[in-house]
Design a protein around this motif. Structure first.
Motif, PDB file in Angstrom:
ATOM      1  N   VAL A  44       8.902   5.905  55.909  1.00 51.91           N
ATOM      2  CA  VAL A  44      10.138   6.701  55.841  1.00 51.91           C
ATOM      3  C   VAL A  44      10.111   7.745  56.951  1.00 51.91           C
ATOM      4  O   VAL A  44       9.201   8.568  57.019  1.00 51.91           O
ATOM      5  CB  VAL A  44      10.273   7.394  54.457  1.00 51.91           C
ATOM      6  N   THR A  45      11.111   7.700  57.798  1.00 49.71           N
ATOM      7  CA  THR A  45      11.164   8.647  58.915  1.00 49.71           C
ATOM      8  C   THR A  45      11.712   9.994  58.449  1.00 49.71           C
ATOM      9  O   THR A  45      12.252  10.122  57.349  1.00 49.71           O
ATOM     10  CB  THR A  45      12.077   8.109  60.036  1.00 49.71           C
ATOM     11  N   MET A  46      11.582  10.991  59.327  1.00 45.22           N
ATOM     12  CA  MET A  46      12.077  12.340  59.020  1.00 45.22           C
ATOM     13  C   MET A  46      13.599  12.325  58.866  1.00 45.22           C
ATOM     14  O   MET A  46      14.142  13.002  57.990  1.00 45.22           O
ATOM     15  CB  MET A  46      11.667  13.292  60.153  1.00 45.22           C
ATOM     16  N   ALA A  47      14.267  11.537  59.691  1.00 46.20           N
ATOM     17  CA  ALA A  47      15.724  11.453  59.630  1.00 46.20           C
ATOM     18  C   ALA A  47      16.187  10.874  58.290  1.00 46.20           C
ATOM     19  O   ALA A  47      17.173  11.339  57.716  1.00 46.20           O
ATOM     20  CB  ALA A  47      16.257  10.612  60.780  1.00 46.20           C
ATOM     21  N   GLN A  48      15.467   9.860  57.810  1.00 46.54           N
ATOM     22  CA  GLN A  48      15.807   9.253  56.522  1.00 46.54           C
ATOM     23  C   GLN A  48      15.613  10.247  55.382  1.00 46.54           C
ATOM     24  O   GLN A  48      16.424  10.304  54.463  1.00 46.54           O
ATOM     25  CB  GLN A  48      14.955   8.014  56.274  1.00 46.54           C
ATOM     26  N   LYS A  49      14.511  11.030  55.453  1.00 47.39           N
ATOM     27  CA  LYS A  49      14.258  12.049  54.433  1.00 47.39           C
ATOM     28  C   LYS A  49      15.362  13.092  54.433  1.00 47.39           C
ATOM     29  O   LYS A  49      15.836  13.512  53.387  1.00 47.39           O
ATOM     30  CB  LYS A  49      12.908  12.739  54.675  1.00 47.39           C
ATOM     31  N   LEU A  50      15.760  13.517  55.638  1.00 49.48           N
ATOM     32  CA  LEU A  50      16.809  14.519  55.788  1.00 49.48           C
ATOM     33  C   LEU A  50      18.122  13.999  55.215  1.00 49.48           C
ATOM     34  O   LEU A  50      18.833  14.715  54.506  1.00 49.48           O
ATOM     35  CB  LEU A  50      16.973  14.881  57.273  1.00 49.48           C
ATOM     36  N   LEU A  51      18.434  12.751  55.499  1.00 46.75           N
ATOM     37  CA  LEU A  51      19.639  12.119  54.981  1.00 46.75           C
ATOM     38  C   LEU A  51      19.607  12.052  53.460  1.00 46.75           C
ATOM     39  O   LEU A  51      20.594  12.359  52.784  1.00 46.75           O
ATOM     40  CB  LEU A  51      19.786  10.711  55.563  1.00 46.75           C
ATOM     41  N   TYR A  52      18.440  11.696  52.913  1.00 49.81           N
ATOM     42  CA  TYR A  52      18.269  11.596  51.465  1.00 49.81           C
ATOM     43  C   TYR A  52      18.455  12.956  50.801  1.00 49.81           C
ATOM     44  O   TYR A  52      19.158  13.078  49.803  1.00 49.81           O
ATOM     45  CB  TYR A  52      16.879  11.028  51.160  1.00 49.81           C
ATOM     46  N   PHE A  53      17.822  13.999  51.394  1.00 47.67           N
ATOM     47  CA  PHE A  53      17.945  15.339  50.820  1.00 47.67           C
ATOM     48  C   PHE A  53      19.373  15.865  50.912  1.00 47.67           C
ATOM     49  O   PHE A  53      19.859  16.499  49.976  1.00 47.67           O
ATOM     50  CB  PHE A  53      16.980  16.317  51.503  1.00 47.67           C
ATOM     51  N   SER A  54      20.053  15.577  52.021  1.00 45.05           N
ATOM     52  CA  SER A  54      21.439  16.026  52.150  1.00 45.05           C
ATOM     53  C   SER A  54      22.341  15.281  51.159  1.00 45.05           C
ATOM     54  O   SER A  54      23.262  15.867  50.587  1.00 45.05           O
ATOM     55  CB  SER A  54      21.950  15.860  53.586  1.00 45.05           C
ATOM     56  N   PHE A  55      22.043  14.002  50.921  1.00 44.61           N
ATOM     57  CA  PHE A  55      22.785  13.238  49.914  1.00 44.61           C
ATOM     58  C   PHE A  55      22.561  13.820  48.524  1.00 44.61           C
ATOM     59  O   PHE A  55      23.507  14.005  47.757  1.00 44.61           O
ATOM     60  CB  PHE A  55      22.351  11.765  49.952  1.00 44.61           C
ATOM     61  N   MET A  56      21.298  14.149  48.191  1.00 44.19           N
ATOM     62  CA  MET A  56      20.972  14.741  46.892  1.00 44.19           C
ATOM     63  C   MET A  56      21.640  16.093  46.727  1.00 44.19           C
ATOM     64  O   MET A  56      22.130  16.435  45.652  1.00 44.19           O
ATOM     65  CB  MET A  56      19.448  14.904  46.733  1.00 44.19           C
ATOM     66  N   PHE A  57      21.666  16.879  47.816  1.00 41.80           N
ATOM     67  CA  PHE A  57      22.328  18.180  47.774  1.00 41.80           C
ATOM     68  C   PHE A  57      23.829  18.001  47.545  1.00 41.80           C
ATOM     69  O   PHE A  57      24.442  18.745  46.792  1.00 41.80           O
ATOM     70  CB  PHE A  57      22.071  18.959  49.078  1.00 41.80           C
ATOM     71  N   GLY A  58      24.396  16.968  48.173  1.00 47.48           N
ATOM     72  CA  GLY A  58      25.806  16.645  47.963  1.00 47.48           C
ATOM     73  C   GLY A  58      26.091  16.270  46.520  1.00 47.48           C
ATOM     74  O   GLY A  58      27.072  16.731  45.931  1.00 47.48           O
ATOM     75  N   VAL A  59      25.212  15.448  45.939  1.00 51.29           N
ATOM     76  CA  VAL A  59      25.333  15.064  44.528  1.00 51.29           C
ATOM     77  C   VAL A  59      25.280  16.310  43.644  1.00 51.29           C
ATOM     78  O   VAL A  59      26.090  16.491  42.742  1.00 51.29           O
ATOM     79  CB  VAL A  59      24.212  14.074  44.122  1.00 51.29           C
ATOM     80  N   TRP A  60      24.330  17.210  43.961  1.00 48.59           N
ATOM     81  CA  TRP A  60      24.156  18.459  43.210  1.00 48.59           C
ATOM     82  C   TRP A  60      25.422  19.311  43.301  1.00 48.59           C
ATOM     83  O   TRP A  60      25.892  19.838  42.292  1.00 48.59           O
ATOM     84  CB  TRP A  60      22.947  19.207  43.772  1.00 48.59           C
ATOM     85  N   LEU A  61      25.990  19.411  44.508  1.00 52.18           N
ATOM     86  CA  LEU A  61      27.215  20.199  44.698  1.00 52.18           C
ATOM     87  C   LEU A  61      28.387  19.613  43.913  1.00 52.18           C
ATOM     88  O   LEU A  61      29.187  20.351  43.342  1.00 52.18           O
ATOM     89  CB  LEU A  61      27.587  20.278  46.191  1.00 52.18           C
ATOM     90  N   VAL A  62      28.478  18.289  43.878  1.00 52.47           N
ATOM     91  CA  VAL A  62      29.531  17.627  43.100  1.00 52.47           C
ATOM     92  C   VAL A  62      29.382  17.961  41.617  1.00 52.47           C
ATOM     93  O   VAL A  62      30.359  18.283  40.938  1.00 52.47           O
ATOM     94  CB  VAL A  62      29.515  16.091  43.318  1.00 52.47           C
ATOM     95  N   TYR A  63      28.133  17.906  41.121  1.00 49.39           N
ATOM     96  CA  TYR A  63      27.877  18.261  39.719  1.00 49.39           C
ATOM     97  C   TYR A  63      28.278  19.704  39.434  1.00 49.39           C
ATOM     98  O   TYR A  63      28.954  19.990  38.449  1.00 49.39           O
ATOM     99  CB  TYR A  63      26.402  18.053  39.362  1.00 49.39           C
ATOM    100  N   VAL A  64      27.851  20.634  40.302  1.00 54.99           N
ATOM    101  CA  VAL A  64      28.194  22.055  40.119  1.00 54.99           C
ATOM    102  C   VAL A  64      29.713  22.236  40.147  1.00 54.99           C
ATOM    103  O   VAL A  64      30.284  22.908  39.291  1.00 54.99           O
ATOM    104  CB  VAL A  64      27.533  22.949  41.195  1.00 54.99           C
ATOM    105  N   GLY A  65      30.352  21.593  41.115  1.00 52.71           N
ATOM    106  CA  GLY A  65      31.799  21.710  41.261  1.00 52.71           C
ATOM    107  C   GLY A  65      32.572  21.175  40.073  1.00 52.71           C
ATOM    108  O   GLY A  65      33.636  21.707  39.721  1.00 52.71           O
TER     109      GLY A  65
END
Length: 72
Positions: free
Chosen positions: A1-22
């Motif tokens: 798993v590259t750094m870019a893939q990890k970053l993409l995954y974390f940003s996706f998870m953060f997006g999911v989290w924001l949707v839940y909060v919203g």
């Protein structure tokens, strides 16, 4: 798993989290004050996101197990 893939995954998870909060925040706002509802929404969103990650990892693991069993 590259750094870019990890970053993409974390940003996706953060997006999911924001949707839940919203989606939770307005609902909790009906029953509680502004500060309380924001805190509860953030806690619930965090729990749901962790569950989402756990389920995702588990299914990925099961998928790999199934692939191995087919190869045997």
């Amino acid at each position: 798993v590259t750094m870019a893939q990890k970053l993409l995954y974390f940003s996706f998870m953060f997006g999911v989290w924001l949707v839940y909060v919203g989606s939770m925040f307005p609902i909790f706002l009906l029953f509680m004050s502004l500060g309380q509802s924001l805190h509860v929404a953030m806690i619930v969103a965090s729990v749901l996101t962790f569950l989402f990650i756990i389920v995702q990892r588990t299914f990925r693991g099961l998928h790999l197990i199934n692939q191995l069993q087919k190869n045997i």
